[in-house]
Design a protein around this motif. Sequence first.
Motif, PDB file in Angstrom:
ATOM      1  N   ILE A  78       0.834  -1.209   0.000  1.00 52.15           N
ATOM      2  CA  ILE A  78       0.000   0.000   0.000  1.00 52.15           C
ATOM      3  C   ILE A  78       0.865   1.253   0.000  1.00 52.15           C
ATOM      4  O   ILE A  78       0.646   2.180  -0.786  1.00 52.15           O
ATOM      5  CB  ILE A  78      -0.937   0.020   1.233  1.00 52.15           C
ATOM      6  N   LEU A  79       1.849   1.274   0.872  1.00 53.55           N
ATOM      7  CA  LEU A  79       2.696   2.470   0.973  1.00 53.55           C
ATOM      8  C   LEU A  79       3.395   2.756  -0.349  1.00 53.55           C
ATOM      9  O   LEU A  79       3.487   3.909  -0.784  1.00 53.55           O
ATOM     10  CB  LEU A  79       3.722   2.298   2.096  1.00 53.55           C
ATOM     11  N   LEU A  80       3.869   1.710  -0.992  1.00 51.94           N
ATOM     12  CA  LEU A  80       4.566   1.892  -2.260  1.00 51.94           C
ATOM     13  C   LEU A  80       3.628   2.422  -3.337  1.00 51.94           C
ATOM     14  O   LEU A  80       3.973   3.332  -4.094  1.00 51.94           O
ATOM     15  CB  LEU A  80       5.148   0.534  -2.693  1.00 51.94           C
ATOM     16  N   ALA A  81       2.438   1.843  -3.385  1.00 55.90           N
ATOM     17  CA  ALA A  81       1.462   2.284  -4.379  1.00 55.90           C
ATOM     18  C   ALA A  81       0.989   3.707  -4.089  1.00 55.90           C
ATOM     19  O   ALA A  81       0.883   4.544  -4.990  1.00 55.90           O
ATOM     20  CB  ALA A  81       0.263   1.333  -4.391  1.00 55.90           C
ATOM     21  N   ALA A  82       0.724   3.970  -2.821  1.00 59.28           N
ATOM     22  CA  ALA A  82       0.232   5.302  -2.430  1.00 59.28           C
ATOM     23  C   ALA A  82       1.262   6.367  -2.762  1.00 59.28           C
ATOM     24  O   ALA A  82       0.925   7.456  -3.244  1.00 59.28           O
ATOM     25  CB  ALA A  82      -0.079   5.324  -0.939  1.00 59.28           C
ATOM     26  N   GLU A  83       2.511   6.040  -2.517  1.00 60.10           N
ATOM     27  CA  GLU A  83       3.581   6.992  -2.833  1.00 60.10           C
ATOM     28  C   GLU A  83       3.520   7.380  -4.302  1.00 60.10           C
ATOM     29  O   GLU A  83       3.514   8.567  -4.645  1.00 60.10           O
ATOM     30  CB  GLU A  83       4.938   6.370  -2.512  1.00 60.10           C
ATOM     31  N   GLU A  84       3.446   6.390  -5.142  1.00 64.23           N
ATOM     32  CA  GLU A  84       3.460   6.680  -6.582  1.00 64.23           C
ATOM     33  C   GLU A  84       2.259   7.521  -6.999  1.00 64.23           C
ATOM     34  O   GLU A  84       2.390   8.500  -7.723  1.00 64.23           O
ATOM     35  CB  GLU A  84       3.507   5.375  -7.374  1.00 64.23           C
ATOM     36  N   ILE A  85       1.094   7.129  -6.538  1.00 68.72           N
ATOM     37  CA  ILE A  85      -0.130   7.848  -6.922  1.00 68.72           C
ATOM     38  C   ILE A  85      -0.131   9.278  -6.375  1.00 68.72           C
ATOM     39  O   ILE A  85      -0.374  10.241  -7.106  1.00 68.72           O
ATOM     40  CB  ILE A  85      -1.377   7.088  -6.427  1.00 68.72           C
ATOM     41  N   PHE A  86       0.155   9.423  -5.094  1.00 72.58           N
ATOM     42  CA  PHE A  86       0.112  10.751  -4.472  1.00 72.58           C
ATOM     43  C   PHE A  86       1.179  11.681  -5.062  1.00 72.58           C
ATOM     44  O   PHE A  86       0.917  12.852  -5.328  1.00 72.58           O
ATOM     45  CB  PHE A  86       0.312  10.641  -2.956  1.00 72.58           C
ATOM     46  N   ASN A 142      -7.824  -4.528  -2.447  1.00 75.73           N
ATOM     47  CA  ASN A 142      -9.073  -3.777  -2.574  1.00 75.73           C
ATOM     48  C   ASN A 142      -9.101  -2.571  -1.641  1.00 75.73           C
ATOM     49  O   ASN A 142      -8.332  -2.476  -0.694  1.00 75.73           O
ATOM     50  CB  ASN A 142     -10.259  -4.693  -2.336  1.00 75.73           C
ATOM     51  N   LYS A 143     -10.031  -1.690  -1.927  1.00 77.01           N
ATOM     52  CA  LYS A 143     -10.091  -0.432  -1.187  1.00 77.01           C
ATOM     53  C   LYS A 143     -10.233  -0.614   0.317  1.00 77.01           C
ATOM     54  O   LYS A 143      -9.701   0.174   1.105  1.00 77.01           O
ATOM     55  CB  LYS A 143     -11.291   0.396  -1.698  1.00 77.01           C
ATOM     56  N   ALA A 144     -10.977  -1.643   0.702  1.00 77.43           N
ATOM     57  CA  ALA A 144     -11.225  -1.841   2.131  1.00 77.43           C
ATOM     58  C   ALA A 144      -9.921  -1.963   2.920  1.00 77.43           C
ATOM     59  O   ALA A 144      -9.821  -1.488   4.053  1.00 77.43           O
ATOM     60  CB  ALA A 144     -12.084  -3.078   2.333  1.00 77.43           C
ATOM     61  N   MET A 145      -8.928  -2.574   2.280  1.00 84.01           N
ATOM     62  CA  MET A 145      -7.630  -2.749   2.941  1.00 84.01           C
ATOM     63  C   MET A 145      -6.973  -1.412   3.260  1.00 84.01           C
ATOM     64  O   MET A 145      -6.310  -1.261   4.288  1.00 84.01           O
ATOM     65  CB  MET A 145      -6.704  -3.562   2.034  1.00 84.01           C
ATOM     66  N   LEU A 146      -7.145  -0.464   2.366  1.00 89.51           N
ATOM     67  CA  LEU A 146      -6.536   0.850   2.600  1.00 89.51           C
ATOM     68  C   LEU A 146      -7.042   1.433   3.911  1.00 89.51           C
ATOM     69  O   LEU A 146      -6.268   1.962   4.710  1.00 89.51           O
ATOM     70  CB  LEU A 146      -6.881   1.810   1.456  1.00 89.51           C
ATOM     71  N   LEU A 205       2.554  11.649  -7.920  1.00 87.60           N
ATOM     72  CA  LEU A 205       2.270  12.036  -9.307  1.00 87.60           C
ATOM     73  C   LEU A 205       1.063  12.952  -9.438  1.00 87.60           C
ATOM     74  O   LEU A 205       1.057  13.864 -10.267  1.00 87.60           O
ATOM     75  CB  LEU A 205       2.025  10.767 -10.136  1.00 87.60           C
ATOM     76  N   ASN A 206       0.048  12.709  -8.614  1.00 85.63           N
ATOM     77  CA  ASN A 206      -1.221  13.416  -8.819  1.00 85.63           C
ATOM     78  C   ASN A 206      -1.571  14.424  -7.741  1.00 85.63           C
ATOM     79  O   ASN A 206      -2.542  15.159  -7.886  1.00 85.63           O
ATOM     80  CB  ASN A 206      -2.359  12.400  -8.916  1.00 85.63           C
ATOM     81  N   GLY A 207      -0.805  14.438  -6.660  1.00 83.70           N
ATOM     82  CA  GLY A 207      -1.167  15.289  -5.539  1.00 83.70           C
ATOM     83  C   GLY A 207      -2.343  14.706  -4.776  1.00 83.70           C
ATOM     84  O   GLY A 207      -2.971  13.746  -5.231  1.00 83.70           O
ATOM     85  N   TYR A 208      -2.650  15.296  -3.636  1.00 82.68           N
ATOM     86  CA  TYR A 208      -3.729  14.766  -2.803  1.00 82.68           C
ATOM     87  C   TYR A 208      -5.069  14.806  -3.532  1.00 82.68           C
ATOM     88  O   TYR A 208      -5.756  13.792  -3.643  1.00 82.68           O
ATOM     89  CB  TYR A 208      -3.816  15.552  -1.493  1.00 82.68           C
ATOM     90  N   ASP A 209      -5.432  15.969  -4.036  1.00 83.46           N
ATOM     91  CA  ASP A 209      -6.750  16.133  -4.672  1.00 83.46           C
ATOM     92  C   ASP A 209      -6.912  15.270  -5.913  1.00 83.46           C
ATOM     93  O   ASP A 209      -8.002  14.786  -6.197  1.00 83.46           O
ATOM     94  CB  ASP A 209      -6.969  17.599  -5.061  1.00 83.46           C
ATOM     95  N   GLY A 210      -5.829  15.082  -6.638  1.00 88.01           N
ATOM     96  CA  GLY A 210      -5.920  14.357  -7.904  1.00 88.01           C
ATOM     97  C   GLY A 210      -5.821  12.847  -7.743  1.00 88.01           C
ATOM     98  O   GLY A 210      -5.935  12.116  -8.722  1.00 88.01           O
ATOM     99  N   SER A 211      -5.610  12.388  -6.519  1.00 82.25           N
ATOM    100  CA  SER A 211      -5.424  10.945  -6.289  1.00 82.25           C
ATOM    101  C   SER A 211      -6.722  10.279  -5.854  1.00 82.25           C
ATOM    102  O   SER A 211      -7.528  10.868  -5.151  1.00 82.25           O
ATOM    103  CB  SER A 211      -4.355  10.725  -5.213  1.00 82.25           C
ATOM    104  N   ARG A 212      -6.891   9.053  -6.258  1.00 82.57           N
ATOM    105  CA  ARG A 212      -8.070   8.266  -5.891  1.00 82.57           C
ATOM    106  C   ARG A 212      -7.663   7.036  -5.124  1.00 82.57           C
ATOM    107  O   ARG A 212      -6.715   6.343  -5.512  1.00 82.57           O
ATOM    108  CB  ARG A 212      -8.831   7.843  -7.148  1.00 82.57           C
ATOM    109  N   MET A 213      -8.371   6.746  -4.091  1.00 81.09           N
ATOM    110  CA  MET A 213      -8.100   5.551  -3.289  1.00 81.09           C
ATOM    111  C   MET A 213      -8.168   4.292  -4.161  1.00 81.09           C
ATOM    112  O   MET A 213      -7.391   3.358  -3.995  1.00 81.09           O
ATOM    113  CB  MET A 213      -9.101   5.442  -2.134  1.00 81.09           C
ATOM    114  N   GLN A 214      -9.103   4.291  -5.091  1.00 82.98           N
ATOM    115  CA  GLN A 214      -9.238   3.145  -5.995  1.00 82.98           C
ATOM    116  C   GLN A 214      -7.956   2.934  -6.802  1.00 82.98           C
ATOM    117  O   GLN A 214      -7.524   1.802  -7.013  1.00 82.98           O
ATOM    118  CB  GLN A 214     -10.420   3.379  -6.942  1.00 82.98           C
ATOM    119  N   ALA A 215      -7.363   4.034  -7.247  1.00 85.26           N
ATOM    120  CA  ALA A 215      -6.131   3.934  -8.040  1.00 85.26           C
ATOM    121  C   ALA A 215      -5.001   3.344  -7.210  1.00 85.26           C
ATOM    122  O   ALA A 215      -4.195   2.549  -7.709  1.00 85.26           O
ATOM    123  CB  ALA A 215      -5.738   5.313  -8.562  1.00 85.26           C
TER     124      ALA A 215
END
Lengths: 199, 199
Positions: A11-19, A39-43, A21-31
């Motif tokens: 999760i941390l690795l994926a979140a790092e990449e998404i956040f 799945n999202k529930a794990m987040l 690249l897209n910033g907080y507002d541009g990031s989606r939990m689903q992504a």
Amino acid sequence: MTVVLNTEEKILLAAEEIFVLNGYDGSRMQAIADKANINKAMLHYYFRSKEKLFERIFEEKVLHFFPKIEEDMVHLNTFLEKADLFVERYIHLINQYPYIPFFVVNTINKPNSQGFIEKLPLSLKRSLLASLYADIEKGLIKDIQPFQFIMSLLGMCAFPYLMAPIFKHSFRFNDAEFSDLMILRIAELKRYIRFILLP
Amino acid sequence: MTVVLNTEEKILLAAEEIFVLNGYDGSRMQAIADKANINKAMLHYYFRSKEKLFERIFEEKVLHFFPKIEEDMVHLNTFLEKADLFVERYIHLINQYPYIPFFVVNTINKPNSQGFIEKLPLSLKRSLLASLYADIEKGLIKDIQPFQFIMSLLGMCAFPYLMAPIFKHSFRFNDAEFSDLMILRIAELKRYIRFILLP
DNA sequence: GTCTATAAAAAGATAGAC
DNA sequence: GTCTATCTTTTTATAGAC
């Protein structure tokens, strides 16, 4: 060497990449969930909320980078040596993670960014500034405005990364060419620093 | 003099403020409607979609600023004169609209920013670059790397605005003090430019 | 710990009366 | 042109089975 990651690490690795690249507002939990292959529930199970997950990423990134740049700098005597080391370290490091400057700028310029700003370590800036004052006092370098010079130094190093999409577009650079250009920039900036500072 | 605004103008004014401060992702149509004192339906009646409204604002802002900085520059002979004028114009102008650098950086660094990047006028950068090459050729200025210098010039002017939240926090500047500091910066940067460029 | 299903809220967009 | 009400979709977050 294949490293097996547990869920939290994935999760941390994926979140790092998404956040980053897209910033907080541009990031989606689903992504983030998709990239981590969970799945999202794990987040929410691991980090409760998007906000908390973001804070964790921001802290880790920031606390990871700044000390690396500062390392060993305290052992150098003159400001010029410190400035040289700063330029080298900064550009080499950011070349590996070129989205970091935008990530920081993006985060601190949003409304309610106070909390993030307070987390930023200031020791680097303060120690450079103190060293600059000292060397002016000793007459080792010209009588310039220390604060203004530090802003210039940071800007000359970081700004190209923030403008990279424009430079790449208008001069048809690909990522590798831009990266090479930044490596060449190290020597050029060291010249500029000397032209400005040395009496 | 009180200017009476029609609905379209009210929307554009409100949208500008919201988008410039929060970026596309961070902005809400409801927030724009509230600030314009109208309802959401009006936004769509006049501009169809959030995306179209944003594009309109971006174009207007960008096309408003760049030409102002470039004005009359073509009549100057040396690069040094042009660089001086650029620094003066840029800092005075951005001091009035300090969120513009972040707005641009924020917009061009998002995925799918290609369309916005293509809208940016490049004449300023190209003409500065050409002039710099010419003056090096003539021996008027040192043999530095033109592209690297232009990146430095832009960075020294714009970067402080992007880092303003940090500087304000760590040195306890309020908006007016930061603005004053940038005005003082003009003279300082002109010195740096001369130290770097003059043989 | 992990999943599916679903709730709850937010946000963009439209219909239709006036 | 302007409004209210509503639709549709998206997005964060949670419940509950396994």
